[in-house]
Design an enzyme around this catalytic site. Structure first.
Site, PDB file in Angstrom:
ATOM      1  N   LYS A 269     -12.306  -1.963   6.638  1.00 49.01           N
ATOM      2  CA  LYS A 269     -11.711  -2.650   7.498  1.00 49.01           C
ATOM      3  C   LYS A 269     -12.307  -2.649   9.008  1.00 49.01           C
ATOM      4  CE  LYS A 269      -8.661  -2.839   3.668  1.00 49.01           C
ATOM      5  NZ  LYS A 269      -7.915  -1.991   2.947  1.00 49.01           N
TER       6      LYS A 269
ATOM      7  N   TRP B 196       0.775  -1.125  -0.063  1.00 51.60           N
ATOM      8  CA  TRP B 196      -0.054  -0.008  -0.035  1.00 51.60           C
ATOM      9  C   TRP B 196       0.886   1.293  -0.064  1.00 51.60           C
ATOM     10  CZ3 TRP B 196      -4.490  -0.667  -1.986  1.00 51.60           C
ATOM     11  CH2 TRP B 196      -5.019  -1.813  -1.968  1.00 51.60           C
TER      12      TRP B 196
ATOM     13  N   ASP C 151      -1.725   6.512   6.321  1.00 51.99           N
ATOM     14  CA  ASP C 151      -2.786   5.533   5.951  1.00 51.99           C
ATOM     15  C   ASP C 151      -3.005   4.521   6.830  1.00 51.99           C
ATOM     16  OD1 ASP C 151      -4.275   3.577   4.533  1.00 51.99           O
ATOM     17  OD2 ASP C 151      -2.883   3.312   2.991  1.00 51.99           O
TER      18      ASP C 151
HETATM   19  C1  LIG Z   1      -7.420  -1.591   2.008  1.00 52.47           C
HETATM   20  C2  LIG Z   1      -6.421  -0.679   1.873  1.00 52.47           C
HETATM   21  C3  LIG Z   1      -6.246   0.557   1.048  1.00 52.47           C
HETATM   22  C4  LIG Z   1      -7.285   0.715  -0.084  1.00 52.47           C
HETATM   23  O1  LIG Z   1      -8.213   1.067   0.288  1.00 52.47           O
HETATM   24  P1  LIG Z   1      -9.367   1.585  -0.864  1.00 52.47           P
HETATM   25  O2  LIG Z   1     -10.490   2.029   0.259  1.00 52.47           O
HETATM   26  O3  LIG Z   1      -9.960   0.021  -1.612  1.00 52.47           O
HETATM   27  O4  LIG Z   1      -8.924   2.556  -1.709  1.00 52.47           O
HETATM   28  C5  LIG Z   1      -5.221   1.389   1.201  1.00 52.47           C
HETATM   29  N1  LIG Z   1      -4.505   1.232   2.140  1.00 52.47           N
HETATM   30  C6  LIG Z   1      -4.299   0.208   2.993  1.00 52.47           C
HETATM   31  C7  LIG Z   1      -3.334   0.111   4.185  1.00 52.47           C
HETATM   32  C8  LIG Z   1      -5.333  -0.724   2.927  1.00 52.47           C
HETATM   33  O5  LIG Z   1      -5.316  -1.790   3.873  1.00 52.47           O
END
Ligand SMILES: *Cc1c(COP(=O)(O)O)cnc(C)c1O
Length: 361
Positions: free
Chosen positions: A196, A102, A172
């Site tokens: 999540k 990511w 993030d």
């Molecule tokens: C799942 C995830 C993403 C992507 O998320 P989207 O909402 O599908 O864009 C980005 N960063 C991390 C750490 C993730 O776990």
């Protein structure tokens, strides 16, 4: 009805109490005569839902009052672009820590807008480590430093917060937000896709320090400008109302169970049980991540004999343990054990893993 234990990395399992409340309120919310899905986002009913969700999130995370909380769309991936476009101002460089899939994606997107300085890179270890900060090469004059506190695919998590001085720290937190208490004041921006630990897909939560708002690139589409969204209460256009409502139920659920300290203790216990099972298996199961940075949310494990992978997955599924297949870049299995995964789910997984090992080991 039979609900399974769902170990999916996301969209992920939700607290059963939240789903039950949503079911009870599906046709008519609180005497309003309509479902939440059918309400105007500008009506007083939805405004009350939105305000309560924000107030509960602020309380649960102890978000200081000089931070704005935005409820946006586009997923965490949209923030890969919105962060540089909102924060660069007249700067041309940004620092990024590369610790997994990511953060790599975040870097790739940021490179469209600025010069990315990769301060540290753990790819040589197949993303199983986190380089100590004393080895990082930070750029002079970077607009911000971006990192990914929990890498969802390799299962690597920071147990510490980077020190960046006056440089705003951007995180993030998609797969770790709300899993434990954090000091929000250490961050310039925290963002997370909801699917999540927050709620359903379609909602993106952005927590941004007030002074970082108002520096968007001139040609920025206005709905992507933090200032436009902050001024309109995230309602410069129609927000993802239903996802916002469900997120609010999740925040209230967390508050009622004792907040982040309580959930952190449960999460710690859940992760420990699973790692103990893996580490105690004499190599039958193996987690490749450096012990100092093992994730509490996403736990990959590899079978010594990968020829048994399919049988493991099939038998797990018939026991009601679902979506354990690992990401193709790591192989093997991955158990995502977010807040809403009950401890009984982890107990059932550990019991199954021990039984499978006795049979096949
Ligand atoms: C799942 C995830 C993403 C992507 O998320 P989207 O909402 O599908 O864009 C980005 N960063 C991390 C750490 C993730 O776990």
């Amino acid at each position: 009805m039979s609900r399974v234990f769902n170990f999916s990395a996301g969209p992920a399992t939700l607290p059963e109490e939240v789903l039950e409340q949503a079911r009870d309120e599906l046709l008519e919310w609180n005497g309003a005569g309509t479902s939440v899905m059918e309400m105007s986002h500008r009506g007083k009913e939805f405004i009350s839902i939105a305000d309560k969700a924000e107030a509960d999130l602020r309380e649960v995370m102890a978000i200081p009052s000089d931070y704005k909380v935005l409820f946006l769309q586009g997923g965490a991936s949209s923030q890969f672009a919105m962060v540089p476009q909102n924060l660069l101002g007249d700067k041309t460089k940004a620092d990024y820590v590369l610790t997994g899939h990511w953060s790599k994606k975040a870097i790739k997107e940021a490179q469209r807008f600025c010069q990315v300085n990769t301060v540290a890179d753990s790819e040589a270890s197949k993303f199983t480590t986190i380089p100590d900060q004393d080895q990082w090469q930070m750029a002079p004059n970077a607009a911000y430093l971006h990192y990914t506190p929990n890498e969802t695919i390799a299962g690597v998590e920071f147990s510490w917060i980077p020190q960046t001085g006056d440089v705003p720290l951007v995180a993030d937190m998609s797969s770790t937000i709300l899993s434990r208490p954090i000091d929000v004041s250490r961050y310039g921006i925290i963002y997370a896709g909801a699917q999540k630990n927050i709620g359903p897909a379609g909602l993106t939560v952005v927590i941004v320090r007030g002074d970082l708002i108002g520096h968007a690139a001139k040609n920025m589409p206005s709905i992507f400008d933090y200032q436009v969204q902050a001024k309109s209460g995230s309602m410069s256009n129609t927000p993802p109302t239903y996802a916002w409502y469900i997120a609010g139920l999740v925040f209230a659920w967390l508050k009622a169970m004792g907040g982040l300290k309580e959930i952190a203790a449960i999460n710690q216990r859940k992760a420990q049980k699973l790692y103990d099972c893996i580490d105690g298996s004499g190599g039958f199961y193996r987690n490749p991540v450096d012990k100092a940075c093992r994730s509490r949310m996403n736990i990959p494990f590899i079978l010594r004999d990968e020829g048994l992978d399919n049988e493991f997955l099939q038998q797990a599924a018939t026991t009601g343990l679902m979506h354990l297949k690992g990401h193709r870049s790591v192989g093997g299995m991955r158990a995502s054990i977010y807040n809403a995964m009950p401890e009984e789910g982890v107990d059932a997984l550990v019991q199954f893993m021990n039984k499978f090992m006795q049979l096949k080991g």
